[in-house]
Motif scaffolding. Structure first.
Motif, mmCIF file in Angstrom:
data_model
loop_
_atom_site.group_PDB
_atom_site.id
_atom_site.type_symbol
_atom_site.label_atom_id
_atom_site.label_comp_id
_atom_site.label_asym_id
_atom_site.label_seq_id
_atom_site.Cartn_x
_atom_site.Cartn_y
_atom_site.Cartn_z
ATOM 1 N N GLU A 69 -50.678 56.169 -12.315
ATOM 2 C CA GLU A 69 -51.946 56.473 -11.654
ATOM 3 C C GLU A 69 -53.077 55.573 -12.131
ATOM 4 O O GLU A 69 -54.164 55.603 -11.555
ATOM 5 N N ARG A 70 -52.840 54.794 -13.194
ATOM 6 C CA ARG A 70 -53.892 53.956 -13.752
ATOM 7 C C ARG A 70 -53.411 52.530 -13.940
ATOM 8 O O ARG A 70 -52.251 52.300 -14.288
ATOM 9 N N LEU A 71 -54.322 51.592 -13.720
ATOM 10 C CA LEU A 71 -54.022 50.180 -13.926
ATOM 11 C C LEU A 71 -55.042 49.589 -14.890
ATOM 12 O O LEU A 71 -56.251 49.720 -14.689
ATOM 13 N N GLY A 72 -54.538 48.933 -15.935
ATOM 14 C CA GLY A 72 -55.432 48.214 -16.829
ATOM 15 C C GLY A 72 -55.888 46.926 -16.168
ATOM 16 O O GLY A 72 -55.120 46.270 -15.454
ATOM 17 N N SER A 115 -53.186 56.561 -21.043
ATOM 18 C CA SER A 115 -51.859 56.613 -20.397
ATOM 19 C C SER A 115 -51.684 55.472 -19.402
ATOM 20 O O SER A 115 -51.316 55.668 -18.248
ATOM 21 N N THR A 116 -51.961 54.264 -19.877
ATOM 22 C CA THR A 116 -51.893 53.069 -19.028
ATOM 23 C C THR A 116 -50.743 52.188 -19.482
ATOM 24 O O THR A 116 -50.674 51.818 -20.654
ATOM 25 N N GLU A 117 -49.861 51.834 -18.552
ATOM 26 C CA GLU A 117 -48.670 51.069 -18.907
ATOM 27 C C GLU A 117 -48.580 49.735 -18.171
ATOM 28 O O GLU A 117 -47.619 48.999 -18.341
ATOM 29 N N THR A 118 -49.597 49.423 -17.350
ATOM 30 C CA THR A 118 -49.611 48.155 -16.614
ATOM 31 C C THR A 118 -50.982 47.519 -16.750
ATOM 32 O O THR A 118 -52.005 48.192 -16.595
ATOM 33 N N ILE A 119 -51.014 46.217 -17.045
ATOM 34 C CA ILE A 119 -52.272 45.493 -17.191
ATOM 35 C C ILE A 119 -52.288 44.324 -16.214
ATOM 36 O O ILE A 119 -51.367 43.500 -16.194
ATOM 37 N N ILE A 120 -53.338 44.264 -15.421
ATOM 38 C CA ILE A 120 -53.559 43.133 -14.515
ATOM 39 C C ILE A 120 -54.429 42.120 -15.244
ATOM 40 O O ILE A 120 -55.502 42.451 -15.742
ATOM 41 N N THR A 140 -46.715 44.741 -26.040
ATOM 42 C CA THR A 140 -45.604 44.829 -25.089
ATOM 43 C C THR A 140 -45.005 46.223 -25.044
ATOM 44 O O THR A 140 -44.354 46.595 -24.073
ATOM 45 N N THR A 141 -45.235 46.974 -26.112
ATOM 46 C CA THR A 141 -44.814 48.380 -26.138
ATOM 47 C C THR A 141 -45.869 49.198 -26.871
ATOM 48 O O THR A 141 -46.532 48.690 -27.784
ATOM 49 N N ILE A 142 -46.019 50.448 -26.458
ATOM 50 C CA ILE A 142 -46.918 51.383 -27.142
ATOM 51 C C ILE A 142 -46.165 52.692 -27.314
ATOM 52 O O ILE A 142 -45.782 53.336 -26.333
ATOM 53 N N GLU A 143 -45.909 53.043 -28.572
ATOM 54 C CA GLU A 143 -45.155 54.247 -28.898
ATOM 55 C C GLU A 143 -43.845 54.324 -28.107
ATOM 56 O O GLU A 143 -43.498 55.349 -27.542
ATOM 57 N N GLY A 144 -43.154 53.194 -28.052
ATOM 58 C CA GLY A 144 -41.858 53.130 -27.397
ATOM 59 C C GLY A 144 -41.905 52.915 -25.891
ATOM 60 O O GLY A 144 -40.868 52.668 -25.265
ATOM 61 N N LYS A 145 -43.079 52.978 -25.312
ATOM 62 C CA LYS A 145 -43.202 52.776 -23.862
ATOM 63 C C LYS A 145 -43.546 51.314 -23.574
ATOM 64 O O LYS A 145 -44.453 50.752 -24.189
ATOM 65 N N PRO A 146 -42.817 50.677 -22.631
ATOM 66 C CA PRO A 146 -43.099 49.268 -22.335
ATOM 67 C C PRO A 146 -44.429 49.087 -21.606
ATOM 68 O O PRO A 146 -44.813 49.904 -20.779
ATOM 69 N N ILE A 147 -45.127 48.021 -21.958
ATOM 70 C CA ILE A 147 -46.363 47.639 -21.276
ATOM 71 C C ILE A 147 -46.049 46.436 -20.390
ATOM 72 O O ILE A 147 -45.512 45.432 -20.857
ATOM 73 N N LYS A 148 -46.367 46.551 -19.129
ATOM 74 C CA LYS A 148 -46.092 45.483 -18.176
ATOM 75 C C LYS A 148 -47.359 44.677 -17.923
ATOM 76 O O LYS A 148 -48.396 45.244 -17.570
ATOM 77 N N TRP A 149 -47.260 43.363 -18.118
ATOM 78 C CA TRP A 149 -48.369 42.459 -17.822
ATOM 79 C C TRP A 149 -48.129 41.822 -16.458
ATOM 80 O O TRP A 149 -47.067 41.247 -16.221
ATOM 81 N N ALA A 198 -69.061 62.065 -4.049
ATOM 82 C CA ALA A 198 -68.235 61.801 -5.231
ATOM 83 C C ALA A 198 -68.136 60.300 -5.495
ATOM 84 O O ALA A 198 -67.703 59.559 -4.628
ATOM 85 N N ILE A 199 -68.557 59.839 -6.655
ATOM 86 C CA ILE A 199 -68.502 58.431 -7.003
ATOM 87 C C ILE A 199 -67.558 58.261 -8.190
ATOM 88 O O ILE A 199 -67.791 58.815 -9.260
ATOM 89 N N PRO A 200 -66.445 57.517 -8.018
ATOM 90 C CA PRO A 200 -65.468 57.387 -9.091
ATOM 91 C C PRO A 200 -65.980 56.500 -10.212
ATOM 92 O O PRO A 200 -66.707 55.546 -9.987
ATOM 93 N N ALA A 201 -65.603 56.824 -11.424
ATOM 94 C CA ALA A 201 -65.972 55.991 -12.569
ATOM 95 C C ALA A 201 -64.709 55.526 -13.267
ATOM 96 O O ALA A 201 -63.788 56.311 -13.472
ATOM 97 N N PRO A 202 -64.624 54.227 -13.630
ATOM 98 C CA PRO A 202 -63.418 53.722 -14.288
ATOM 99 C C PRO A 202 -63.397 54.096 -15.759
ATOM 100 O O PRO A 202 -64.432 54.412 -16.352
ATOM 101 N N TYR A 203 -62.203 54.069 -16.348
ATOM 102 C CA TYR A 203 -62.103 54.108 -17.798
ATOM 103 C C TYR A 203 -62.557 52.736 -18.298
ATOM 104 O O TYR A 203 -62.207 51.720 -17.730
ATOM 105 N N THR A 204 -63.326 52.707 -19.346
ATOM 106 C CA THR A 204 -63.764 51.437 -19.922
ATOM 107 C C THR A 204 -63.444 51.433 -21.402
ATOM 108 O O THR A 204 -63.861 52.316 -22.125
#
Length: 205
Positions: A69-72, A115-120, A140-149, A198-204
């Motif tokens: 649900e989230r993209l870095g 809870s972000t596992e993908t970074i653009i 490339t991993t955080i607590e055993g979870k792969p991070i996708k670039w 409703a105005i969405p705010a990003p995580y920063t």
């Protein structure tokens, strides 16, 4: 009044415009003034709403296929980060803005917290950071979870002529994009259904 830097009249007042989300407001302005310059970059020059929308729509089509649900987003201040930010919102995902100056440890903590596992990002940026000693391989991993670039250059190279044309046509006839913008998830609107104001705010981070 006049914009001293651009020598352009002020943007039309959008007060009273129905805009349930930030993308809706962006698209409403794009329909009012499609040829208006909104970004100037010393590398790519001046960008208008009309020139940005096809890229946003093409990226939206790619982002919607990504899991989670989230993209870095780790990009410098540029037209690319604007397109990526709005494409993320229009794909019904939450942008998580990643500040590389925090350092590897803090970035990993923030990504885990969000809870972000993908970074653009962009190869032009990561190549420069690597030369400066930034250890991307440590993220490339955080607590055993792969991070996708995912690199914007690779996405752009992968778009076929047909996909680019389809994105262009959808951006011209942006009513579909407007419908999508009304389904952006917000705190007040967790299911992504249109909710006035409703105005969405990003995580920063």
């Amino acid at each position: 009044g006049e914009d001293i830097r651009l020598g352009l009249p002020e943007c039309p007042n959008l007060e009273g415009t129905e805009a349930p989300s930030l993308p809706s407001l962006f698209l409403a302005q794009a329909r009012k003034t499609p040829k208006r310059p909104i970004i100037i970059d010393y590398l790519s020059g001046m960008k208008t709403y009309r020139t940005l929308l096809p890229g946003i729509e093409a990226l939206r089509g790619a982002f919607i296929k990504l899991p989670g649900e989230r993209l870095g987003i780790m990009l410098p201040c540029s037209p690319a980060v604007v397109s990526t930010y709005f494409a993320t919102l229009l794909s019904s995902k939450t942008p998580v803005m990643v500040n590389w100056t925090l350092g590897v440890g803090n970035i990993k903590h923030c990504l885990n917290l969000a809870s972000t596992e993908t970074i653009i990002t962009a190869r032009a940026l990561t190549s420069r950071l690597i030369r400066q000693g930034f250890n991307i391989d440590a993220i490339t991993t955080i607590e055993g979870k792969p991070i996708k670039w995912i690199f914007l250059e690779d996405l752009a190279a992968g778009f076929s002529k047909g996909e680019k044309l389809a994105a262009l046509m959808r951006s011209i006839f942006s009513r579909k994009l407007d419908k999508l913008s009304r389904r952006v998830k917000t705190k007040e609107n967790p299911d992504g259904i249109s909710a006035g104001g409703a105005i969405p705010a990003p995580y920063t981070h």
